[in-house]
Design a protein around this motif. Structure first.
Motif, PDB file in Angstrom:
ATOM      1  N   ASP A  72       2.330  60.109  67.383  1.00  0.00           N
ATOM      2  CA  ASP A  72       3.423  59.149  67.409  1.00  0.00           C
ATOM      3  C   ASP A  72       2.968  57.812  66.818  1.00  0.00           C
ATOM      4  OD1 ASP A  72       4.995  61.016  68.690  1.00  0.00           O
ATOM      5  OD2 ASP A  72       4.562  60.251  70.698  1.00  0.00           O
ATOM      6  N   ASN A  73       3.894  57.130  66.195  1.00  0.00           N
ATOM      7  CA  ASN A  73       3.696  55.752  65.744  1.00  0.00           C
ATOM      8  C   ASN A  73       2.575  55.587  64.712  1.00  0.00           C
ATOM      9  OD1 ASN A  73       5.705  54.868  67.628  1.00  0.00           O
ATOM     10  ND2 ASN A  73       4.154  55.042  69.238  1.00  0.00           N
ATOM     11  N   VAL A  74       2.384  56.598  63.855  1.00  0.00           N
ATOM     12  CA  VAL A  74       1.471  56.413  62.730  1.00  0.00           C
ATOM     13  C   VAL A  74       2.303  56.355  61.446  1.00  0.00           C
ATOM     14  CG1 VAL A  74      -0.463  57.545  63.869  1.00  0.00           C
ATOM     15  CG2 VAL A  74       1.021  58.885  62.366  1.00  0.00           C
ATOM     16  N   ALA A  75       1.767  55.678  60.447  1.00  0.00           N
ATOM     17  CA  ALA A  75       2.520  55.459  59.212  1.00  0.00           C
ATOM     18  C   ALA A  75       2.246  56.507  58.145  1.00  0.00           C
ATOM     19  CB  ALA A  75       2.201  54.074  58.655  1.00  0.00           C
ATOM     20  N   TYR A  76       1.050  57.138  58.191  1.00  0.00           N
ATOM     21  CA  TYR A  76       0.693  58.014  57.076  1.00  0.00           C
ATOM     22  C   TYR A  76      -0.271  59.105  57.547  1.00  0.00           C
ATOM     23  CZ  TYR A  76       0.034  59.070  52.078  1.00  0.00           C
ATOM     24  OH  TYR A  76       0.020  59.664  50.855  1.00  0.00           O
ATOM     25  N   MET A  77       0.185  60.347  57.445  1.00  0.00           N
ATOM     26  CA  MET A  77      -0.648  61.523  57.724  1.00  0.00           C
ATOM     27  C   MET A  77      -0.537  62.434  56.513  1.00  0.00           C
ATOM     28  SD  MET A  77      -0.226  64.302  60.814  1.00  0.00           S
ATOM     29  CE  MET A  77      -0.798  65.996  60.634  1.00  0.00           C
ATOM     30  N   HIS A  78      -1.662  62.789  55.924  1.00  0.00           N
ATOM     31  CA  HIS A  78      -1.597  63.601  54.712  1.00  0.00           C
ATOM     32  C   HIS A  78      -2.409  64.888  54.841  1.00  0.00           C
ATOM     33  CE1 HIS A  78      -5.655  62.494  53.322  1.00  0.00           C
ATOM     34  NE2 HIS A  78      -5.359  61.234  53.605  1.00  0.00           N
ATOM     35  N   TYR A  79      -2.038  65.858  54.037  1.00  0.00           N
ATOM     36  CA  TYR A  79      -2.720  67.145  53.928  1.00  0.00           C
ATOM     37  C   TYR A  79      -3.927  66.996  53.006  1.00  0.00           C
ATOM     38  CZ  TYR A  79       0.113  66.683  49.789  1.00  0.00           C
ATOM     39  OH  TYR A  79       0.689  66.177  48.659  1.00  0.00           O
ATOM     40  N   GLU A  80      -4.818  67.991  53.054  1.00  0.00           N
ATOM     41  CA  GLU A  80      -5.908  68.091  52.086  1.00  0.00           C
ATOM     42  C   GLU A  80      -6.201  69.578  51.876  1.00  0.00           C
ATOM     43  OE1 GLU A  80      -9.344  65.750  52.989  1.00  0.00           O
ATOM     44  OE2 GLU A  80      -8.203  63.883  53.195  1.00  0.00           O
ATOM     45  N   CYS A  81      -5.776  70.122  50.751  1.00  0.00           N
ATOM     46  CA  CYS A  81      -6.040  71.514  50.404  1.00  0.00           C
ATOM     47  C   CYS A  81      -7.497  71.654  49.971  1.00  0.00           C
ATOM     48  CB  CYS A  81      -5.102  71.942  49.284  1.00  0.00           C
ATOM     49  SG  CYS A  81      -5.390  73.620  48.670  1.00  0.00           S
TER      50      CYS A  81
END
Length: 256
Positions: free
Chosen positions: A89-98
């Motif tokens: 909750d309340n985070v601005a940026y979560m990204h994947y990494e293949c």
């Protein structure tokens, strides 16, 4: 040959998987991909590479590293194919990494580059999700970025080394909700797999089941609850994962 770990009828099985992704149990039964619960195919320590693709380093405006940037992931971060991952909750940026992952098959200590691939059990795929909000230093990612429960899908299986003749020339792709968002090649790695095995084994013993996650190319994007994320490494596998909210994830865990 593809080797996997699954849960079926409340038991964990080591299985083989054929070219049509049919799962074959040791007792002779065959099962479809959607009939089983996929588990991470290996459970050793994961050594994960940061900034190991020149294009990704450039994407972040960093000079390519001159020595491998390696951090360790705990086994609690692993989850399997077709499972869920949560966004805090309340985070601005979560990204994947293949990422292409090399899986160690036998104890490896002081291994020479030319012998390195003989120490592998094979290759698998991971999606090394990162919470960008907590990243204070790209050269030294802290625990909150990379070691949250069930935020590293791994699998679906391990492919034999002989079946991946050119690990240094494989396409990597990521889709969000069916849209291609990332595409690169392992040929752009700064430090290749033989080098990494030689490097790591020069100061420690790698154990069977340990994994080396080799980094990701450029093309990262934010993911949110409701997204389906698919990462694929050519000739190795396609790994499907769905994002849920923090509340939904931990609610599901309590009910399980």
């Amino acid at each position: 040959m593809k080797h996997a770990r699954i849960r079926f009828e409340s038991q964990i099985h080591s299985v083989t998987v054929d070219a049509d992704n049919i799962v074959h149990l040791r007792d002779g039964r065959s099962l479809g991909e959607d009939q089983v619960e996929w588990l991470p195919p290996a459970n050793g320590t994961m050594f994960a590479l940061g900034l190991n693709y020149a294009d990704h380093a450039a994407e972040l405006a960093f000079a390519p590293p001159t020595e491998p940037l390696v951090f360790v992931k705990s086994t609690g971060t692993y989850t399997g194919h077709n499972q869920i991952t949560w966004r805090p909750d309340n985070v601005a940026y979560m990204h994947y990494e293949c990422e292409l992952v090399a899986v160690i098959g036998k104890p490896a200590r002081n291994v020479k580059r030319e012998d390195a691939l003989s120490y592998l059990a094979g290759y698998t795929v991971c999606n090394d999700y990162a919470i960008r909000d907590f990243l204070e230093n790209y050269y030294r990612p802290n625990l909150r970025v990379k070691n949250r429960d069930a935020t590293t899908p791994v699998g679906p299986w391990i492919v034999d080394v002989a079946d991946v003749p050119e690990p240094g020339n494989l396409k990597l792709r990521t889709w969000i909700n069916g849209e291609l968002r990332q595409e690169g090649s392992t040929k752009d790695m700064i430090f290749d797999i033989p080098y990494l095995i030689e490097y790591l084994s020069s100061f420690m013993t790698l154990q069977p089941g340990d994994m080396i996650a080799t980094g990701t190319p450029e093309g990262l994007a934010d993911v949110v609850p409701g997204d389906e994320v698919i990462v694929e490494v050519e000739g190795v596998g396609r790994l499907v994962n769905r994002i849920v909210s923090e509340a939904d994830f931990f609610s599901a865990r309590k009910e399980a």
